[in-house]
Scaffold this motif. Sequence first.
Motif, PDB file in Angstrom:
ATOM      1  N   PHE A 341       0.671  -0.861   0.056  1.00 13.10           N
ATOM      2  CA  PHE A 341       0.077   0.535  -0.201  1.00 13.10           C
ATOM      3  C   PHE A 341       1.268   0.917  -0.255  1.00 13.10           C
ATOM      4  O   PHE A 341       1.700   1.275   0.680  1.00 13.10           O
ATOM      5  CB  PHE A 341      -0.636  -0.451   1.386  1.00 13.10           C
ATOM      6  N   GLU A 342       0.523   2.484  -0.896  1.00 10.77           N
ATOM      7  CA  GLU A 342       1.437   3.732  -1.087  1.00 10.77           C
ATOM      8  C   GLU A 342       1.842   3.842  -0.202  1.00 10.77           C
ATOM      9  O   GLU A 342       2.977   4.791   0.699  1.00 10.77           O
ATOM     10  CB  GLU A 342       1.237   3.920  -2.369  1.00 10.77           C
ATOM     11  N   GLY A 343       0.331   4.379   0.811  1.00 17.04           N
ATOM     12  CA  GLY A 343       0.082   5.184   1.706  1.00 17.04           C
ATOM     13  C   GLY A 343       1.437   4.820   3.040  1.00 17.04           C
ATOM     14  O   GLY A 343       1.894   5.116   3.774  1.00 17.04           O
ATOM     15  N   ARG A 344       1.491   3.087   3.382  1.00 12.96           N
ATOM     16  CA  ARG A 344       1.705   2.472   4.430  1.00 12.96           C
ATOM     17  C   ARG A 344       3.503   3.129   4.270  1.00 12.96           C
ATOM     18  O   ARG A 344       4.358   2.739   5.226  1.00 12.96           O
ATOM     19  CB  ARG A 344       1.982   1.191   4.237  1.00 12.96           C
ATOM     20  N   VAL A 345       4.266   2.657   2.762  1.00 16.43           N
ATOM     21  CA  VAL A 345       5.767   3.410   2.596  1.00 16.43           C
ATOM     22  C   VAL A 345       6.196   4.301   3.235  1.00 16.43           C
ATOM     23  O   VAL A 345       7.270   4.838   4.143  1.00 16.43           O
ATOM     24  CB  VAL A 345       5.495   3.847   1.321  1.00 16.43           C
ATOM     25  N   PHE A 346       5.142   5.523   3.687  1.00 16.00           N
ATOM     26  CA  PHE A 346       5.772   6.485   4.026  1.00 16.00           C
ATOM     27  C   PHE A 346       4.894   6.608   5.778  1.00 16.00           C
ATOM     28  O   PHE A 346       6.024   7.027   6.564  1.00 16.00           O
ATOM     29  CB  PHE A 346       4.260   8.142   3.962  1.00 16.00           C
ATOM     30  N   ALA A 347       4.866   5.386   6.532  1.00 19.19           N
ATOM     31  CA  ALA A 347       4.418   5.307   7.308  1.00 19.19           C
ATOM     32  C   ALA A 347       5.959   4.389   8.443  1.00 19.19           C
ATOM     33  O   ALA A 347       5.875   4.686   8.537  1.00 19.19           O
ATOM     34  CB  ALA A 347       3.099   4.571   8.367  1.00 19.19           C
TER      35      ALA A 347
END
Length: 543
Positions: A341-347
């Motif tokens: 998931f692309e958002g989780r990359v930053f998390a």
Amino acid sequence: ERSAAFFALGLAKALREPVALVCTSGTAAANFLPAVVEAHYSRVPLLVLTADRPPELRDVGAPQAIDQLRLYGPYAKWFVEVALPEATPALLRYARTLAARAAATAREEPAGPIHLNFPFREPLIPLPAEPPAVSGSEALAWLGRPEGEPFARVLAGSRQLDEPLARELAELLGELPRGVIVAGPQLDEALAPALAELAAMLGYPILADPLSQARCGPHDRTLVVDAYDAFLRDPEVSGALAPQVVLRFGAVPTSKPLLLFLERHAGARQIVVDPAGWPDPLHLASRVVHADPVALAESLVVQLAGMDCRPDPEWSELWRAIDMRARATIREEVERIEEPFEGRVFAELATLLPDGATLFAGNSMPVRDLDTFFPGGERRIRFLANRGANGIDGVVSTALGAAAALAGPLALVIGDLSFYHDLNGLLAARRHGLRATIVLLNNNGGGIFSFLPQAEHGEQFERLFGTPHGLDFRHTAALYDLRYSRVASWPAFRKAIRASFTGDGVSVIEVPTERARNVELHRRIWPAVAQAVRRVVLPALSR
């Protein structure tokens, strides 16, 4: 030339000093244009030095001769058609003075690109000659100032408000207890502690875009709000948080929900602080303050200290409570997503980046996911992006230019189309022995368009907006001799990131995602945040 120009942009962005670009004549100079445009809008100092044919060879069919006069139009702060070179004291003094003036003008607020166009006649490589035995003014022209001093040093101070104007602004703010400070993209790390002190005096939350350099760091982050992009999406929450005044620093924020929030509360006094520009696309500013942001914040603190300033603790506590609940909900929802998931990359990067690291975000979806999913923290993380013209071109080269200038690890998170657009920039990694980590989010096309209504139009959408390419990027890594890994689980992602930070050279870590599924996962989070935050807002409003 295009890649070199963006590489120079990254160097200048990181160093905050002018960097020189040199090219031959003709279309070579034209290839500098995209980076010059970005430098103009993001206020990065560049010295663009273009060679040219002499006047008698223009408009007569000579090779590599195009019209280079004011080639970059309004995007160059200053253009000079440089005199033809002559080895005379007068022309040498002219050249030295021009160099000093050009560098100073590029650096002066608002910083930006300078274009010097150099016509040359043959022979282009003159015979070397020893400086003549000269003295006095001729010696100064030939040899320059003693001990390497600049030929002309330009002294310039920052723009500051006169004390009566600073007092007037402080009095206005002191009378409005329900305000917010919006910190938009900018590069000065000194602004964060100054805003923290100002926020403490006023009791205003700081809505900190990561590119403001105020979201992370050792400064006081008590009033820093970092989950606004998620909770301001809910109309009920956004409507309940009506400010009396908005004090905005930096460029236009990345977050669309934040901009819609500012537009919704157009009746609030909106004060924009900028050294020389007018960054107000919503046309809502009631006052534009042309002053150095750090100096202004510090001046307001001094003025407020002598006033009977009474912050509203319930106002700031409400924002903090909402922010904490929203961030906790985002974290819980993201941790449930085991698939890529692309958002989780930053998390994940928020826990993996060490103190002193730099995170460069590509445009389109990466910079937006950075805003939403990267929480604040006490580690010093520098955030960079090309948010001047917001293009997806030249991002690889800009990030590698920044890596060449900065100490500590640098991670670039970039989409597949943007990566493909600037593949030739990867040559700089090997040529300069750079260290960097490239996280490649590969959803086989333009992921941001899948969030828009036209995504419902099937085949036409894929051809015109989705633009799938079907490329296998492992071959790109092999072409440039880069380390490469493709990860499909979060343990594998963490392992690859840690290995890239300790190894040499450049690593490409590819995270395959699916565009339609990525939209579903994003849209799963917003209702959960809204539901959680309303539990905080509604009881507060009923009191």
